[in-house]
Motif scaffolding. Structure first.
Motif, short mmCIF file in Angstrom:
data_model
loop_
_atom_site.label_atom_id
_atom_site.label_comp_id
_atom_site.label_asym_id
_atom_site.label_seq_id
_atom_site.Cartn_x
_atom_site.Cartn_y
_atom_site.Cartn_z
N LEU A 255 -40.87 -60.12 11.55
CA LEU A 255 -41.48 -59.89 12.86
C LEU A 255 -40.62 -60.46 13.98
N SER A 256 -39.94 -61.57 13.72
CA SER A 256 -39.05 -62.14 14.74
C SER A 256 -37.89 -61.19 15.03
N GLN A 257 -37.36 -60.56 13.99
CA GLN A 257 -36.25 -59.61 14.17
C GLN A 257 -36.69 -58.40 14.99
N GLN A 258 -37.96 -58.10 14.96
CA GLN A 258 -38.49 -56.96 15.72
C GLN A 258 -38.85 -57.34 17.16
N GLY A 259 -38.57 -58.59 17.53
CA GLY A 259 -38.76 -59.02 18.91
C GLY A 259 -40.08 -59.68 19.21
N HIS A 260 -40.87 -59.95 18.20
CA HIS A 260 -42.17 -60.58 18.44
C HIS A 260 -42.06 -62.09 18.39
N GLU A 261 -42.96 -62.75 19.10
CA GLU A 261 -43.07 -64.20 19.00
C GLU A 261 -44.01 -64.51 17.86
N VAL A 262 -43.57 -65.34 16.89
CA VAL A 262 -44.33 -65.57 15.67
C VAL A 262 -44.68 -67.05 15.54
N ARG A 263 -45.97 -67.28 15.18
CA ARG A 263 -46.42 -68.64 14.87
C ARG A 263 -47.00 -68.63 13.46
N SER A 264 -46.55 -69.58 12.60
CA SER A 264 -46.97 -69.61 11.21
C SER A 264 -47.79 -70.85 10.92
N PHE A 265 -48.88 -70.68 10.09
CA PHE A 265 -49.77 -71.79 9.76
C PHE A 265 -50.17 -71.70 8.29
N PRO A 266 -50.08 -72.82 7.53
CA PRO A 266 -50.45 -72.80 6.12
C PRO A 266 -51.95 -73.00 5.87
N LEU A 267 -52.68 -73.42 6.90
CA LEU A 267 -54.12 -73.68 6.75
C LEU A 267 -54.92 -72.99 7.85
N GLY A 268 -56.11 -72.51 7.48
CA GLY A 268 -56.96 -71.85 8.46
C GLY A 268 -57.40 -72.76 9.57
N ARG A 269 -57.64 -74.04 9.22
CA ARG A 269 -58.07 -75.01 10.23
C ARG A 269 -57.04 -75.16 11.34
N LEU A 270 -55.77 -75.20 10.97
CA LEU A 270 -54.70 -75.31 11.97
C LEU A 270 -54.59 -74.05 12.81
N ALA A 271 -54.76 -72.92 12.17
CA ALA A 271 -54.67 -71.64 12.89
C ALA A 271 -55.79 -71.52 13.92
N LEU A 272 -57.01 -71.94 13.55
CA LEU A 272 -58.14 -71.88 14.48
C LEU A 272 -57.89 -72.73 15.72
N ALA A 273 -57.40 -73.95 15.50
CA ALA A 273 -57.13 -74.84 16.63
C ALA A 273 -56.06 -74.26 17.54
N ALA A 274 -54.99 -73.68 16.96
CA ALA A 274 -53.92 -73.09 17.76
C ALA A 274 -54.41 -71.86 18.51
N ALA A 275 -55.25 -71.05 17.87
CA ALA A 275 -55.78 -69.86 18.53
C ALA A 275 -56.66 -70.22 19.72
N MET A 276 -57.43 -71.29 19.59
CA MET A 276 -58.30 -71.73 20.69
C MET A 276 -57.47 -72.13 21.90
N ASN A 277 -56.33 -72.79 21.65
CA ASN A 277 -55.47 -73.23 22.75
C ASN A 277 -54.67 -72.09 23.36
N ASN A 278 -54.26 -71.16 22.50
CA ASN A 278 -53.40 -70.07 22.96
C ASN A 278 -53.67 -68.82 22.11
N PRO A 279 -54.60 -67.98 22.49
CA PRO A 279 -54.98 -66.82 21.68
C PRO A 279 -53.79 -65.87 21.46
N PRO A 280 -53.55 -65.43 20.21
CA PRO A 280 -52.46 -64.49 19.93
C PRO A 280 -52.89 -63.05 20.18
N ASP A 281 -51.95 -62.13 20.03
CA ASP A 281 -52.26 -60.70 20.18
C ASP A 281 -52.73 -60.09 18.86
#
Length: 395
Positions: free
Chosen positions: A23-49
């Motif tokens: 996805l990075s090679q296709q020009g997208h900004e990518v954020r990776s998370f190994p746990l759902g809890r971390l992903a939820l917190a990050a999404a609350m601060n900065n919602p992804p597309d």
């Protein structure tokens, strides 16, 4: 496709690295998370597309992560695509019920992931654009409605002003005029002027009364209550009140045979509406013609038609026939129609009734009134019930 912010949630480091590189090679900004809890917190601060979400993860599985995202208002519209080795139909159904827009089975093909990601990003962008357009149009409609409300209130205020403020000085002028004519000797010329004065007096007082009623209907429409009233009585009184005007034009008005039919309305207002429509029909009649009435049942409704022969309505005036102030020009030899048609239309609409107008062939007009019939128990109103003015609104 423009650069988008994509979140990947998967407890497998190899999957995270593979998807992040693609996805990075296709020009997208990518954020990776190994746990759902971390992903939820990050999404609350900065919602992804868009979110790519694994199901089997420690602490919190993908279904729970998806449900919590969808239950948060500011995150509910984010498209979620599940990536999972669970390939059973029930697992896929559960994913979609959790709020996912797509489901890709592992082991996945990068081309498939790429295609589906781009598709859902485009759909999400189109949805956001549509929502913005709808919001803009909604604001525009709200503003237009606000302006129309102001305009309607201005019309109502103007009609009220005409009726209230003009009546007192006008009564003085008309009273002086009547005193003058009492002192004038009776000659052919003076009698003709006296007739013109009387006709003008009736017309201007009628316009004031109509204006006052229109203002009341616009402001206090919910104060008018429909009750069962005798259609025979309303038609009889309407014909009586319009008969002098019809005679002055050399026109007759036919009557209806007694039917003992009751409709939902108000007797005084229904009589007034019929009077206005009968006078309108007279204006479109030639001398020595007859304005004919007919009554026809139609399921739970009753239709009364008023037919005249002689003159037709210009095609340009038909669509605005019942509009207030819309027909100021004289479309009949007797002058303009005044407020009669809109008054009748507004009265009828108060009680769930309606009126339409159409031209007749070869000439003339047809007014069709449709009213709701009222069911009256036979023991209250038998077939031999007589119509009396003091009891017309019940039996």
């Amino acid at each position: 496709m423009a650069q988008s912010d994509i979140m990947i949630v998967d407890d497998n480091p190899a999957n995270l690295k593979l998807l992040e590189d693609m996805l990075s090679q296709q020009g997208h900004e990518v954020r990776s998370f190994p746990l759902g809890r971390l992903a939820l917190a990050a999404a609350m601060n900065n919602p992804p597309d868009l979110i790519l979400l694994d199901i089997n993860m420690p602490e919190m599985d993908g279904y729970t992560v998806c449900q919590r995202l969808k239950s948060t208002e500011r995150l509910a519209d984010i498209p979620i695509v599940f990536l999972s080795a669970l390939n059973d139909t029930q697992d896929k159904v559960k994913a979609f019920r959790s709020g996912a827009v797509d489901y890709i089975s592992k082991p996945f093909q990068l081309e498939e992931v790429h295609s589906r990601v781009e598709t859902h990003l485009e759909l999400h962008a189109l949805k956001q654009a549509l929502e913005k357009t709808v919001a803009l149009r909604t604001r525009e409609l709200a503003e237009a409605n606000r302006r129309l409300t102001i305009l309607d209130q201005s019309k109502s205020d103007f009609l009220g002003l005409i009726s209230h403020e003009f009546r007192t000085p006008l009564n003085g002028l008309l009273g002086v005029g009547e005193l003058i004519f009492e002192e004038v000797p009776s000659t052919a010329q003076n009698d003709a002027l006296r007739g013109v004065f009387a006709q003008s007096r009736r017309r201007i007082l009628s316009i004031l009364d109509d204006a006052q009623l229109l203002a009341q209907i616009d402001v206090k429409a919910d104060h008018f209550k429909a009750v069962p009233v005798s259609l025979d009585a309303a038609v009889t009184y309407g014909i009586e009140s319009a008969s002098d005007f019809a005679k002055s034009r050399g026109v007759a008005i036919s009557s209806l045979p007694p039917e003992h039919v009751f409709v939902l309305s108000d007797l005084g207002l229904l009589t007034r509406a019929l009077h206005a429509l009968l006078e309108t029909a007279v204006k479109f009649s030639e001398k020595n013609e007859i304005v004919r009435l007919a009554s026809v049942p139609a399921q739970d409704f009753r239709q009364v038609t008023i037919e005249s022969r002689g003159r037709s309505i210009p095609s340009a005036s038909l669509p605005k026939f019942f509009d207030i102030f819309s027909i100021g020009e004289a479309i009949t030899p007797g002058g303009d129609l005044g407020l009669g048609p809109p008054v009748a239309q507004r009265i009828l609409s108060l009680f769930g009734a309606s009126v339409t107008v159409a031209n007749q062939e070869p000439s003339g007009i047809l007014l069709t009134i449709t009213m709701r019939e009222a069911k009256i128990p036979p023991d209250l109103c038998g077939q031999n019930a007589t119509v009396k003015r003091e009891s017309d609104s019940v039996c």
